[in-house]
Design a protein around this motif. Structure first.
Motif, PDB file in Angstrom:
ATOM      1  N   LEU A 657      49.630  41.063  36.437  1.00 46.00           N
ATOM      2  CA  LEU A 657      48.834  41.708  35.392  1.00 46.00           C
ATOM      3  C   LEU A 657      47.355  41.769  35.748  1.00 46.00           C
ATOM      4  N   ALA A 658      46.876  40.827  36.568  1.00 46.76           N
ATOM      5  CA  ALA A 658      45.446  40.760  36.865  1.00 46.76           C
ATOM      6  C   ALA A 658      44.920  42.075  37.434  1.00 46.76           C
ATOM      7  N   GLU A 659      45.743  42.763  38.230  1.00 50.80           N
ATOM      8  CA  GLU A 659      45.290  44.019  38.825  1.00 50.80           C
ATOM      9  C   GLU A 659      45.081  45.095  37.755  1.00 50.80           C
ATOM     10  N   PHE A 660      45.968  45.151  36.790  1.00 50.27           N
ATOM     11  CA  PHE A 660      45.809  46.118  35.708  1.00 50.27           C
ATOM     12  C   PHE A 660      44.608  45.756  34.828  1.00 50.27           C
ATOM     13  N   THR A 661      44.389  44.468  34.614  1.00 49.10           N
ATOM     14  CA  THR A 661      43.243  44.017  33.816  1.00 49.10           C
ATOM     15  C   THR A 661      41.939  44.423  34.483  1.00 49.10           C
ATOM     16  N   LEU A 662      41.843  44.183  35.777  1.00 46.71           N
ATOM     17  CA  LEU A 662      40.650  44.566  36.530  1.00 46.71           C
ATOM     18  C   LEU A 662      40.431  46.077  36.468  1.00 46.71           C
ATOM     19  N   ALA A 663      41.501  46.835  36.631  1.00 46.45           N
ATOM     20  CA  ALA A 663      41.397  48.297  36.600  1.00 46.45           C
ATOM     21  C   ALA A 663      40.901  48.775  35.241  1.00 46.45           C
ATOM     22  N   MET A 664      41.441  48.230  34.157  1.00 48.80           N
ATOM     23  CA  MET A 664      41.020  48.645  32.826  1.00 48.80           C
ATOM     24  C   MET A 664      39.563  48.274  32.566  1.00 48.80           C
ATOM     25  N   LYS A 665      39.166  47.089  32.980  1.00 50.64           N
ATOM     26  CA  LYS A 665      37.796  46.627  32.748  1.00 50.64           C
ATOM     27  C   LYS A 665      36.787  47.542  33.416  1.00 50.64           C
ATOM     28  N   LEU A 674      47.079  53.177  43.342  1.00 50.15           N
ATOM     29  CA  LEU A 674      47.985  53.752  44.333  1.00 50.15           C
ATOM     30  C   LEU A 674      47.302  53.902  45.687  1.00 50.15           C
ATOM     31  N   GLY A 675      46.017  54.172  45.692  1.00 46.89           N
ATOM     32  CA  GLY A 675      45.290  54.360  46.939  1.00 46.89           C
ATOM     33  C   GLY A 675      44.799  53.073  47.570  1.00 46.89           C
ATOM     34  N   THR A 676      45.141  51.927  46.981  1.00 45.34           N
ATOM     35  CA  THR A 676      44.729  50.629  47.520  1.00 45.34           C
ATOM     36  C   THR A 676      45.846  50.037  48.373  1.00 45.34           C
ATOM     37  N   ILE A 677      45.498  49.526  49.554  1.00 45.98           N
ATOM     38  CA  ILE A 677      46.499  48.917  50.430  1.00 45.98           C
ATOM     39  C   ILE A 677      46.904  47.558  49.866  1.00 45.98           C
ATOM     40  N   HIS A 678      48.188  47.387  49.657  1.00 46.38           N
ATOM     41  CA  HIS A 678      48.735  46.111  49.195  1.00 46.38           C
ATOM     42  C   HIS A 678      49.558  45.493  50.327  1.00 46.38           C
ATOM     43  N   PRO A 679      49.381  44.206  50.598  1.00 49.18           N
ATOM     44  CA  PRO A 679      50.172  43.580  51.671  1.00 49.18           C
ATOM     45  C   PRO A 679      51.654  43.552  51.322  1.00 49.18           C
ATOM     46  N   PRO A 681      55.515  41.819  52.252  1.00 56.37           N
ATOM     47  CA  PRO A 681      56.075  42.069  50.915  1.00 56.37           C
ATOM     48  C   PRO A 681      55.462  41.094  49.916  1.00 56.37           C
ATOM     49  N   THR A 682      54.857  41.596  48.879  1.00 57.80           N
ATOM     50  CA  THR A 682      54.251  40.752  47.850  1.00 57.80           C
ATOM     51  C   THR A 682      54.662  41.240  46.471  1.00 57.80           C
ATOM     52  N   TRP A 683      54.494  40.356  45.504  1.00 55.92           N
ATOM     53  CA  TRP A 683      54.781  40.721  44.122  1.00 55.92           C
ATOM     54  C   TRP A 683      53.771  41.748  43.609  1.00 55.92           C
ATOM     55  N   ASN A 684      52.541  41.685  44.114  1.00 53.59           N
ATOM     56  CA  ASN A 684      51.518  42.604  43.629  1.00 53.59           C
ATOM     57  C   ASN A 684      51.750  44.044  44.071  1.00 53.59           C
ATOM     58  N   GLU A 685      52.630  44.242  45.047  1.00 51.92           N
ATOM     59  CA  GLU A 685      53.001  45.608  45.404  1.00 51.92           C
ATOM     60  C   GLU A 685      53.597  46.351  44.209  1.00 51.92           C
ATOM     61  N   SER A 686      54.147  45.616  43.281  1.00 49.81           N
ATOM     62  CA  SER A 686      54.788  46.261  42.132  1.00 49.81           C
ATOM     63  C   SER A 686      53.791  47.089  41.328  1.00 49.81           C
ATOM     64  N   PHE A 689      53.597  50.340  43.099  1.00 47.81           N
ATOM     65  CA  PHE A 689      54.810  51.135  42.895  1.00 47.81           C
ATOM     66  C   PHE A 689      54.861  51.722  41.483  1.00 47.81           C
ATOM     67  N   ALA A 690      54.338  50.974  40.501  1.00 49.89           N
ATOM     68  CA  ALA A 690      54.263  51.514  39.137  1.00 49.89           C
ATOM     69  C   ALA A 690      53.331  52.726  39.100  1.00 49.89           C
ATOM     70  N   ALA A 691      52.213  52.610  39.827  1.00 51.84           N
ATOM     71  CA  ALA A 691      51.295  53.741  39.925  1.00 51.84           C
ATOM     72  C   ALA A 691      51.971  54.917  40.624  1.00 51.84           C
ATOM     73  N   GLY A 692      52.806  54.606  41.622  1.00 52.58           N
ATOM     74  CA  GLY A 692      53.542  55.657  42.320  1.00 52.58           C
ATOM     75  C   GLY A 692      54.517  56.386  41.414  1.00 52.58           C
ATOM     76  N   GLU A 693      55.134  55.660  40.481  1.00 52.11           N
ATOM     77  CA  GLU A 693      56.035  56.296  39.516  1.00 52.11           C
ATOM     78  C   GLU A 693      55.268  57.289  38.640  1.00 52.11           C
ATOM     79  N   TRP A 694      54.056  56.904  38.251  1.00 54.75           N
ATOM     80  CA  TRP A 694      53.235  57.828  37.459  1.00 54.75           C
ATOM     81  C   TRP A 694      52.891  59.073  38.279  1.00 54.75           C
ATOM     82  N   LYS A 695      52.522  58.848  39.532  1.00 55.19           N
ATOM     83  CA  LYS A 695      52.144  59.963  40.398  1.00 55.19           C
ATOM     84  C   LYS A 695      53.314  60.912  40.616  1.00 55.19           C
TER      85      LYS A 695
END
Length: 730
Positions: A657-665, A674-679, A681-686, A689-695
């Motif tokens: 959730l922290a990534e979405f919180t930072l984005a909203m703030k 979506l344009g940010t490189i995520h390592p 395999p990590t949980w934060n890749e999700s 991928f959620a942003a990719g679903e929107w795209k």
């Protein structure tokens, strides 16, 4: 909708339609009025009474229906009628129009909006009941909000019409005079040289300066009113006094010490408050032990042999206490003394807005003064008035940590975050858990699909869920503790060994003697605070659980910054607390983490949004960890990537959730995620991928079809089917 409301709505629509159809919004422009000034002036001179009456009638209509043009008409009043007649016409017409708008809002929208925005309207009602006339006068004097919004908003409150009309008329007079006077000067512009005339420049200078003067005057009057009867000390012992050593109090004191203010922190028990001693830290330590037990019990998920879980409950609780002891130095009096904070062990109560009486543990009593005071006394578990409950020696999140023997049958009263976290922890540690919730759903503030996923896991883990059950009485029967619950009109008997009460929290205000300074807690126990966290007096503040509306440690720390900074520097500038991005996490399994709007909240508020969903069963890391269940749900405006809210349900949800919180703030949309490189395999890749679903859902279909044709043309096969690739080996 009844017939009267329908007729009124149709009438308003008809008049508005006529206004727009006749280009009224184009007629009521300064340029148009100036171009017709000479002819209008001649007619007005010949028919002054009729002109003033007609002008006033149109002004009333424009104001009552909140149509555009009121400002231009105010300037026109001065331009065509002069200061005297213009002021009379505008002041009377604006008051009549505002009163009609007030009545229309009350008649048409009050019931609907009061139901939809119950809490907000209740807050307005309390303000009106307490200080409504002055509050309205302040809004009229300091034009922060458009007047038409004030007309509509006040119609939703319980303010009386005569009070509204009288206060509006008196409070609008200064601004009316300034604008009418400016209009008289506009009417005298005949050439470009007139633009820089002294009279015109002074008139427009008044337009700019008036809001500042009005704001200063309103603040001065408010201060004089609220401090009436109090004698301010000539000197002070401290710059800031903080009551309460929990999260909010510690942060307030830390900030004051960091900027070299003299600050004292008064605590009657232990520093660290609930979070360290009875809340966040011990509960998370217990939950970690419970998850370890679940891992051992289900080791076959990871290719290992599952083993029966054995352990001493006392050993588990000793670990919890050891965790508290390791964290304790972070909040110790010694640390804060080194930072420059005077730590006082005692109980504080108000004597005046600047003075506290402190009863020390050794029996001494002293009086301490400060320029500003922060109340950060926290909260405590609420105890519902259910017959027989207190006779059961109930457990709460306060005294639970004194347990050394594990309850065999634990009844958990409450299906909110605290009750759900502890119910899940105890069932995984081997207790038989019965969870009673009067609502139809667990975690009732979350969306139904979120609640359903948590409920499913609770049932898998063996919690006996009793939803729609309202506890009505507790009794001892044949040496056994039982509770009777109302379920669909029938009484259900549930035996248990110990009961854990987790039905909410109430603020700690006992002993503060708030009545001495005229502060009365709200019905939910919290104290009323303004947007700058002040509590009635500009120098008295509250933050944390005692202030609400959130019961989170991070919310308390967030509020503490505003309370401390405004307390120390509020004479120069005041900051309003910002709750727009407030994350929350419930540490069940799966975890539930949310920031911003939920889907249900968006629907109830009438906010149009799109919902993008990504299932964690698709995430490679989740599959590798055998935790591939849960989902991410993101709310965005239709066709836009701005994040209105996000919820994550699954393992590591709080961290994701922290990534979405930072984005909203910081106003970052899903395209940026979506344009940010995520390592990998990590949980934060999700999050990506959620942003990719929107795209994917917003892919430009027309452009993609053109690209498909272009690529076919480049292959030389624009009109032919491609080869059969079903048997191609990858």
């Amino acid at each position: 909708m009844n017939r009267s409301k329908l007729i009124l709505i149709l009438a308003i629509v008809a008049v508005t339609g006529i206004f727009i159809g006749l280009d009224g919004h184009k007629v009521l422009t300064l340029a148009n009025l100036q171009s017709n000034q000479e002819s209008l002036a001649q007619w007005i001179e010949a028919h002054l009474l009729l002109a003033v009456s007609g002008y006033a009638a149109v002004y009333v209509l424009v104001t009552a229906l909140s149509l555009p043009g009121a400002l231009i008409m105010t300037l026109a009043g001065g331009a065509f009628f002069g200061n005297f007649f213009g002021l009379i016409a505008v002041s009377v017409a604006s008051t009549l129009g505002a009163s009609l708008a007030f009545l229309v809002a009350r008649f048409l929208m009050r019931d609907t909006l009061r139901a939809r925005y119950r809490e907000a309207v209740a807050k307005m009602d309390r303000g009106v009941e307490k200080d409504g006339a002055f509050y309205l006068a302040t809004l009229r004097l300091v034009p922060v909000f458009p007047f038409f919004l004030i007309n509509l908003a006040m119609g939703l409150t319980s303010m009386k019409l005569r009070t509204y009309a009288l206060v509006s008329w008196i409070a609008m007079l200064p601004a009316t005079f300034v604008f009418v006077n400016a209009g008289t000067q506009l009417g005298q512009i005949q050439s470009t040289s007139d633009i820089v005339s002294a009279d015109l420049l002074i008139s427009f200078a008044l337009l700019g300066v008036f809001p500042l003067i009005a704001k200063f005057a309103a603040g001065f009057i408010r201060s004089r009113r609220v401090y009436a009867g109090w004698k301010k000390p000539e000197s002070f012992d401290y710059n800031l006094l903080v009551i309460g050593g929990g999260s909010a109090g510690l942060v307030s004191a830390y900030i004051a010490a960091a900027v070299k203010a003299k600050v004292a922190l008064i605590e009657r028990d232990k520093l660290g408050g609930d979070c360290l001693n009875t809340g966040c830290i011990p509960s998370k330590a217990l939950i970690r032990s419970a998850r370890a037990a679940d891992t051992l019990r289900n080791a076959n998920r990871y290719g290992l042999e599952s083993v029966p879980v054995k352990g001493s409950f006392q050993t588990i609780m000793n670990r919890v206490r050891n965790v508290i002891a390791k964290v304790e130095p972070h909040d110790s009096p010694e640390r804060y003394q080194k930072l420059g904070v005077d730590c006082i062990l005692g109980e504080a109560s108000f004597v005046s807005p600047w003075e506290l009486e402190v009863k020390h543990k050794d029996g001494r009593t002293e009086h301490i003064t400060a320029r500003s005071i922060v109340v950060a006394t926290g909260g405590k578990p609420a105890m519902p008035p259910i017959p027989g409950l207190v006779d059961m020696d109930p457990l709460t999140s306060d005294n639970l940590w004194e347990l050394n023997e594990q309850p065999e049958r634990l009844l958990v009263l409450g299906g909110g975050p605290i009750g759900s976290e502890l119910a899940h922890a105890f069932v995984r540690l081997g207790s038989q858990v019965i969870q009673v919730e009067r609502d139809e759903y667990l975690l009732a503030k979350e969306d139904r699909d979120v609640s359903a996923l948590v409920k499913k896991q609770f049932e898998i883990d063996g919690i006996d869920l009793r939803l729609n059950h309202a506890a009505t009485k507790f009794r001892m029967e044949d040496g056994e503790k039982v509770v009777y619950c109302d379920y669909k009109g029938e009484q259900v008997r549930i035996p248990f060994d110990q009961v854990l009460v987790a039905v909410g929290r109430t603020a700690n205000t006992a002993g503060l003697h708030l009545n001495r300074i005229g502060v009365e807690p709200l019905p939910n126990g919290t104290v009323p605070v303004d947007d700058d966290m002040s509590m009635r007096y500009p120098n008295v503040f509250a933050c944390g659980d005692v202030a609400g509306p959130y019961q989170f440690t991070h919310a308390a720390s967030h509020q503490a910054w505003y309370a401390a900074v405004n307390g120390l520097f509020g004479q120069f500038r005041r900051f309003k607390v910002d709750y727009r991005v407030m994350p929350r996490v419930t540490f069940t399994s799966p975890e539930v983490a949310r920031v911003g709007l939920s889907e249900a909240e968006a629907k109830s508020r009438g906010i149009a949004c799109e919902v993008t969903r990504y299932g964690l069963d698709d995430l490679d890391r989740a599959i590798a960890d055998s935790d591939n269940h849960g989902f991410i749900k993101v709310l965005t405006p239709p066709g836009k990537d701005k994040i209105l809210g996000a919820v994550v349900v699954g393992a590591h949800a709080g961290e994701i959730l922290a990534e979405f919180t930072l984005a909203m703030k910081h106003g970052l949309g899903l395209n940026k995620i979506l344009g940010t490189i995520h390592p990998y395999p990590t949980w934060n890749e999700s999050a990506k991928f959620a942003a990719g679903e929107w795209k994917r859902a917003h892919a430009p279909e027309g452009i993609l079809k053109l690209l498909e044709k272009m690529h076919g043309w480049r292959r030389g096969k624009s009109s032919r089917r491609g080869p059969d690739v079903t048997n191609v080996v990858h």
